[in-house]
Design an enzyme around this catalytic site. Structure first.
Site, PDB file in Angstrom:
ATOM      1  N   ASP A 289       0.816  -1.207   0.000  1.00 41.83           N
ATOM      2  CA  ASP A 289       0.000   0.000   0.000  1.00 41.83           C
ATOM      3  C   ASP A 289       0.852   1.259   0.000  1.00 41.83           C
ATOM      4  OD1 ASP A 289      -2.580   1.446   0.365  1.00 41.83           O
ATOM      5  OD2 ASP A 289      -1.658   1.997   2.269  1.00 41.83           O
TER       6      ASP A 289
ATOM      7  N   MET B 132      -6.939   6.300   3.435  1.00 44.10           N
ATOM      8  CA  MET B 132      -7.149   7.356   2.444  1.00 44.10           C
ATOM      9  C   MET B 132      -5.967   7.513   1.495  1.00 44.10           C
ATOM     10  SD  MET B 132     -10.144   8.519   3.076  1.00 44.10           S
ATOM     11  CE  MET B 132     -10.074   9.948   2.013  1.00 44.10           C
ATOM     12  N   ARG B 133      -4.934   6.692   1.643  1.00 47.88           N
ATOM     13  CA  ARG B 133      -3.757   6.852   0.796  1.00 47.88           C
ATOM     14  C   ARG B 133      -4.106   6.619  -0.673  1.00 47.88           C
ATOM     15  NH1 ARG B 133      -0.336   3.912   3.455  1.00 47.88           N
ATOM     16  NH2 ARG B 133       0.731   5.626   4.494  1.00 47.88           N
ATOM     17  N   ALA B 134      -4.970   5.643  -0.939  1.00 45.13           N
ATOM     18  CA  ALA B 134      -5.332   5.355  -2.329  1.00 45.13           C
ATOM     19  C   ALA B 134      -6.000   6.562  -2.978  1.00 45.13           C
ATOM     20  CB  ALA B 134      -6.252   4.143  -2.393  1.00 45.13           C
TER      21      ALA B 134
END
Length: 648
Positions: free
Chosen positions: A176, A257-259
């Site tokens: 991720d 929320m990184r995506a």
């Protein structure tokens, strides 16, 4: 401003000369346009030009201003065996000993500033180093607090990691952290393969002439990247496209929320690369294909990649959300409910689909010992294996010195400091070094001032950590174990143990016992997900030649010791102990178990025997193996934690 050219005399392979790999080329270009994306993970089989493409990227990056001197961007390669000191930097011991002055010695992250940091075989890099790299790539800065040194420096670079999935996967939480991920494979088109070979031979014949042929194309590409960088700040990401991005990430149920952030940055970079000033649906889709595939893996055994049909469906829903803007709170549930309901929707009134394979005649050929006989695991109903659980820690007795992992105790470069040593290469044991120097201060004529140190005073630190082991699974797939419910429980147990091995950085091997022989269905590998796939295609039925299984396990362990002497092995045998393969099968199984124990191999027997009448044969084999013993139903119970150590 003076220009400095530190390029190698041997011309590199031009980026424009690479044939195919369009998605990889695009991912690298987008990261060059917007380094804040967070880098690229390149997954692919060997021989797919992963390293060639990455190294060619450096020539396309804009020149770097280094204290008034313009120099080409650097490509810094990080070796798999690098230490943490080499990566982030450490105290300059030479300056301390010579001048008595504390000074910081920068590491590879500082050298990669404004360039490319390339990690080949990133899946083999220690997890803590991968964390350090990804933190630096995300923050653009490195903070070092160690050995009495407080230092901070910029580290903005394009991080690229390449890996071969057959050699082991990265953890999902580390996957991720990479902004983009690309799967590459060699083309199966004859014309493309011919062109690849032709260009490579031309390059090897005359690298300078070959590079000169593609130099105009590379220069044009470099100019386009620089132009896109300058346009990046002016690209507008509208609320409509931002809602599309949020809807996509929600549809794929990604964590955190990184995506969303990476997808937004990638879409913006793609718009700038196209020369547009506004992000469009096309930019979002391209970004999704690069951003989401590796973030869908919630389990280590999930297949990577992004299903195009699923992406089409998610894009369609995202388009509806984008057009809707900000819906009223009461309208959204009604609209979603009306869209989801219909005569073809699945519901309890429709009943389950029995499908094929549930009849009484699905037990496979009558001769399970014959060629191709037995029942494949994939021939059984597709329900998940029963009895999956979080496996307890099974340790190899003693203290080893194997590859870093999370299973058994070991002496390593990380972990708790237990004592000092005069040997170098273990890191500095500061207290022991000071004490050693203190004993010689009078003889060195010190009256006051700084402590006088000499190289002979240096003491290393012996640390105790955890190592990864070789786990050899011996799975009894014979007729006595082939009852459908029992075999499903065994399969669930093996999958649970494999998942535990994945998390603890082990290598695994799988041996199945059935018919007349023991088959090594998976040689020792770090790719545990391959073991799961092999297990699913395992044949069952026939007799139980346990002796051959133990002998094959012994052979695998001894052969692996020659390749990797430091990695200790643990044999996990799942059987009911009913050896039926030939004359005196049980006696031969006991002899083979004794031979395995004489080879000083740790082991544990998981007793799969069920029913009211128990013969206790698995427990007898455990005694012959001088190993641990646990029943299948107790494999996740608390008493398992120390069963191997207690047996030792």
């Amino acid at each position: 401003m003076r220009v400095e050219d530190d390029r190698s005399q041997v011309a590199g392979f031009p980026f424009s000369a690479v044939v195919g790999q369009d998605q990889l080329r695009l991912a690298l270009i987008l990261c060059a346009v917007h380094p804040g994306i967070g880098g690229v993970l390149v997954r692919g089989e060997k021989g797919t030009a992963k390293s060639t493409v990455v190294r060619a990227l450096t020539a396309l990056l804009p020149a770097v201003d280094d204290d008034g001197v313009a120099r080409p961007a650097r490509l810094v390669e990080l070796p798999v065996g690098a230490t943490e000191d080499r990566v982030i930097g450490s105290i300059d011991l030479e300056k301390v000993l010579r001048d008595g002055e504390r000074a910081f010695q920068p590491g590879l992250l500082a050298a990669a500033h404004q360039g490319v940091l390339y990690v080949d075989e990133v899946n083999l890099l220690h997890d803590h180093l991968v964390d350090v790299l990804l933190d630096a790539a995300a923050m653009g800065r490195v903070h070092v607090e160690r050995d009495g040194i407080s230092h901070s420096h910029p580290a903005k670079f394009v991080l690229v990691g390449t890996m071969n999935p057959e050699e082991g996967e990265l953890r999902p939480q580390l996957l991720d952290r990479f902004g983009l991920a690309v799967d590459v494979a060699a083309s199966r088109e004859v014309d493309v393969r011919m062109e690849v070979v032709r260009r490579r031979l031309d390059y090897e014949r005359d690298p300078q002439a070959f590079a000169a042929r593609y130099q105009p194309a590379d220069q044009e590409l470099a100019a386009e990247i620089l132009s896109a960088r300058r346009k990046l700040a002016s690209v507008e990401l509208s609320n409509r496209e931002l809602r599309r991005i949020a809807s996509l990430c929600a549809s794929f149920d990604v964590d955190g929320m990184r995506a969303d952030l990476v997808l937004a940055r990638t879409a913006t970079a793609h718009a700038a690369w196209r020369g547009d000033t506004e992000v469009t649906e096309e930019d979002v889709r391209v970004a999704a294909e690069l951003t989401l595939p590796h973030r869908r893996r919630r389990d280590p055994f999930d297949e990577p990649g992004l299903d195009q049909d699923q992406l089409d469906e998610a894009m369609s829903k995202a388009d509806e959300d984008a057009k809707a803007g900000e819906p009223e709170p009461q309208e959204s549930p009604e609209q979603n409910g009306s869209d989801d309901r219909g005569p073809d929707s699945d519901g309890p009134e429709n009943g389950p689909d029995d499908g094929p394979g549930n009849g009484p005649d699905d037990d496979g050929p009558e001769d399970p010992d014959g060629p191709g006989g037995g029942v494949r695991a994939t021939d059984r109903p597709s329900a998940p294996p029963a009895g999956e659980f979080k496996a307890k820690l099974l340790e190899v007795p003693g203290v080893g010195e194997g590859a870093p992992g999370r299973r058994s105790r070991s002496m390593s470069t990380r972990g708790r400091v237990v004592r000092s040593t005069r040997e170098r290469g273990h890191g500095l044991h500061l207290t022991s070094t000071v004490f050693a120097a203190a004993e010689s201060q009078i003889s060195r004529g010190r009256i006051g001032g700084r402590l006088q140190l000499a190289p002979a005073d240096l003491r290393g630190a012996i640390r105790e950590g955890r190592e990864g082991n070789l786990i050899v699974f011996v799975v009894d797939a014979s007729g006595s174990m082939a009852a459908r419910d029992r075999l499903s429980a065994v399969t669930g147990a093996v999958v649970s143990l494999l998942r535990d091995a994945y998390q603890r950085r082990d290598k695994v091997a799988v041996i199945t016992v059935r018919g007349r022989d023991a088959e090594l269905v998976l040689p020792p590998t770090s790719s545990v997900d391959i073991a799961v796939r092999r297990l699913q295609s395992m044949r069952t039925g026939g007799k139980s030649p346990l002796a051959e299984g133990f002998l094959r396990a012994r052979e695998v362990v001894l052969r692996e010791r020659l390749r990797d002497p430091q990695r200790r092995a643990l044999v996990v045998a799942l059987t009911d102990g009913r050896a039926t393969g030939g004359k005196d099968a049980l006696h031969r199984a006991r002899v083979a178990a004794h031979l395995l124990a004489d080879a000083r191999v740790a082991s544990i027997v998981v007793d799969c025997e069920t029913g009211l009448v128990r013969l206790g044969l698995a427990a007898e084999l455990a005694r012959e193996l001088s190993g641990g013993y646990v029943r299948l139903a107790e494999l996740s119970a608390q008493q398992v934690a120390g069963v191997v150590r207690a047996a030792a």
